[in-house]
Design an enzyme around this catalytic site. Structure first.
Site, PDB file in Angstrom:
ATOM      1  CG  ASP A 197     -17.228 100.767  64.515  1.00 53.17           C
ATOM      2  OD1 ASP A 197     -16.047 100.002  64.259  1.00 53.17           O
ATOM      3  OD2 ASP A 197     -17.007 101.956  65.065  1.00 53.17           O
ATOM      4  CD  GLU A 202     -14.403  96.796  66.767  1.00 55.92           C
ATOM      5  OE1 GLU A 202     -15.310  97.849  66.695  1.00 55.92           O
ATOM      6  OE2 GLU A 202     -13.375  96.960  66.257  1.00 55.92           O
TER       7      GLU A 202
HETATM    8  C1  GLC Z   1     -13.727 100.217  64.600  1.00 54.45           C
HETATM    9  C2  GLC Z   1     -13.127  99.534  63.211  1.00 54.45           C
HETATM   10  C3  GLC Z   1     -11.892 100.654  62.843  1.00 54.45           C
HETATM   11  C4  GLC Z   1     -12.103 102.061  62.906  1.00 54.45           C
HETATM   12  C5  GLC Z   1     -12.552 102.303  64.345  1.00 54.45           C
HETATM   13  C6  GLC Z   1     -13.280 103.556  64.606  1.00 54.45           C
HETATM   14  O1  GLC Z   1     -12.609  99.722  65.673  1.00 54.45           O
HETATM   15  O2  GLC Z   1     -12.711  98.287  63.069  1.00 54.45           O
HETATM   16  O3  GLC Z   1     -11.654 100.296  61.660  1.00 54.45           O
HETATM   17  O4  GLC Z   1     -11.071 102.665  62.797  1.00 54.45           O
HETATM   18  O5  GLC Z   1     -13.834 101.415  64.721  1.00 54.45           O
HETATM   19  O6  GLC Z   1     -14.640 103.955  63.955  1.00 54.45           O
END
Ligand code: GLC
Ligand code: CA
Length: 542
Positions: free
Chosen positions: A203, A245
């Site tokens: 993440d 991501e």
């Molecule tokens: C990422 C996740 C999202 C979350 C953010 C903070 O972007 O996809 O859902 O709110 O991280 O952890």
């Protein structure tokens, strides 16, 4: 084990909390998901990406983690998790869980010790987070959750200092300058590998380190740490896929692949809104433009592609004009907008027009990389814009037209999130059971196209050659690997379109993979084509 299995995989993103409730408490759980593995196998997906399942106060659906090495009691136990993995593996399905290295919840024991000078373990944890006497440092870092947070700093009364957070104020960023933090997160990774995982989604990777005078994104120190995570995986559990991501421009994202020694996959964020833009304008130009600035990846790496996910449809990677256009077309009401994006599901975005839903999915399934489906989109579920934040996209899966859509036997009032009941997208109209029985349903169409994709390695592994027909409402490309060449045609418009294509390798037979029909026997290199409104064809060459 095939180490690059992810290149051939179709992924399915699932929110455990909203999928299936096994014990009637109104909350979806791991054993509920386990009970749906046959459905997922039959759908034709290969790997399930689970949204966070660890303990958390759930102010950000688990992306605010308060204990990295356990399962949230709402969702079950570690034993339930291992049962899920075992049952998934029996069916040839793979499991991917989240690692959230950038930040924890403010309820995490580490933060509680860090903030409180009177805490017995304060000395150990004081530097585990990014503390400062002023809120003026790192002023060049943008705010991501614009609708909720005025600053990346929040003052903590107990410590008497500010702490840094790139997301919600209740998600303090961990301090990666501290070698103990570096090691702690490595141990979390090891823990989940030990529980059995086939992949880990990392993440928010761009934000691990901060440096004055920079955007505090994509820093070399951050890449160095991610490379260490990868080296650990390669040594400890080779074949475990790391999916990152990084919501960044393609030229910045390739850095996350390193030289094949960092992340195996990263989502292609900027491509996604351009598929919607191309459909809205009936013009393929936005897709061509983003592909022109998409570099080749190292041989061992792969893009992840998607139309929708659990977050808002992000418009971070578009120009302000493009964003205004997208908001106007796809989010006409203020409540449909969130931060720099659109909080709606696929079917409502495309006006529930099955032709548009199919052509968008056809692009997703045949363009670059490995596709990710979002739970519920295979039946065309709707959203609920009256819920807060992104909750409206995360409502219970609609299994049948019985109570609570078959999601849970609990009373309606005790459901963790309300099921959708509106006259168009409500569970009485839109549900798995009805669509299983209907040969023409979106669900059965999805099963069919997934099965066709799986028979052809070129979709996951082939090169992409964009063709340039004069008619810009047609998106045409060839996917080609050693074994096969497949010509893909998409009509982005609501009217019938014609054009003449120049085929790269001359004529021959063209077998329509979807209809079975043998289309033309063209000896020449030019092919006249006509496509129905939002029509699409998958034609195998030669
Ligand atoms: C990422 C996740 C999202 C979350 C953010 C903070 O972007 O996809 O859902 O709110 O991280 O952890
Ligand atoms: Ca439950």
């Amino acid at each position: 084990m095939v180490q690059d299995w992810f290149k051939d995989a179709i992924f399915y993103e699932v929110f455990v909390r909203a999928y299936a409730d096994s014990n009637g408490d109104g909350i979806g759980d791991l054993l509920g998901l386990t009970s749906k593995l046959d459905y997922l196998k039959e759908l034709g997906v290969d790997a399930l990406w689970l949204l966070p399942i660890s303990p958390s106060p759930l102010r950000d659906d688990g992306y605010d983690c308060s204990n990295y090495v356990d399962v949230h009691p709402d969702y079950g136990t570690l034993e339930d998790y291992r049962t899920l993995v075992e049952e998934a593996h029996k069916r040839g399905l793979r499991i991917i869980v989240e690692l959230i290295p950038n930040h924890s919840s403010d309820q995490h024991a580490w933060f509680q010790a860090s903030r409180d000078p009177a805490h017995p373990e304060h000395d150990k944890y004081r530097d585990w987070y990014v503390w400062s006497d002023t809120d003026q440092r790192y002023a060049d870092a943008r705010i991501i959750f614009l609708d909720y947070e005025p600053s990346n700093w929040t003052y903590d009364e107990v410590r008497g200092m500010y702490y840094w957070h790139r997301f919600f104020h209740h998600q303090p960023d961990l301090n990666y300058e501290n070698p103990e933090v570096q090691r702690a997160m490595m141990r979390v990774l090891q823990f989940w590998i030990d529980q059995g995982v086939d992949g880990i989604r990392i993440d928010a990777p761009p934000y691990l380190y901060e440096r004055e005078g920079t955007s505090c994104e994509n820093l070399p120190e951050t890449h160095a740490y991610l490379k260490r995570l990868r080296a650990f995986v390669d040594a400890y559990a080779p074949g475990t896929m790391l999916l990152s991501e990084a919501n960044q421009w393609p030229e910045d994202v390739v850095a996350y692949m390193g030289e094949g020694d960092e992340m195996h996959m990263n989502f292609h964020f900027p491509l996604m809104p351009r598929i919607f833009m191309a459909l809205a304008r009936a013009d393929r130009t936005p897709i061509e433009q983003i592909m022109a600035r998409t570099p080749d990846l190292p041989e061992s790496c792969q893009w992840g592609t998607f139309l929708r996910c659990h977050d808002e449809l992000t418009l971070e990677m578009v120009t302000p004009e493009e964003r205004a256009f997208m908001w106007e077309v796809y989010a006409p009401e203020a409540r449909m907008r969130l931060n720099l994006g659109i909080r709606r599901r696929l079917a409502p975005l495309l006006d529930n027009d099955v032709r548009r839903i199919q052509v968008a999915n056809s692009i997703l399934l045949t363009f670059i990389g490995s596709p990710f489906l979002y739970y519920g989109d295979e039946i065309g579920m709707g959203d609920n814009i009256w819920l807060e934040d992104r909750d409206g996209l995360r409502t219970p899966m609609q299994w049948e037209d019985g109570p609570n859509a078959g999601f849970s036997t609990a009373s309606k009032e005790s459901l963790s999130d309300p099921v959708i009941e509106d006259p168009v997208y409500g569970y009485k109209q839109v549900n798995v059971k009805a669509q299983e029985a209907d040969p023409d349903s979106l669900l059965n169409w999805t099963r069919w196209v997934l099965s066709v994709r799986k028979q052809h390695t070129a979709f996951g592994r082939g090169r992409l050659h964009l063709l340039s027909p004069e008619n810009r409402a047609i998106l045409a490309y060839v996917r080609q690997d050693k074994e096969q060449s497949i010509l893909l045609l998409h009509n982005l418009s609501a009217t019938r379109q014609e054009t003449t294509l120049e085929l790269p390798d001359g004529g021959g037979q063209l077998a329509d993979l979807l209809s079975g029909e043998v289309l033309v026997s063209a000896a020449s290199t030019t092919l006249p084509v006509a496509l129905e409104p939002y029509g699409y064809r998958w034609l195998k060459l030669g």
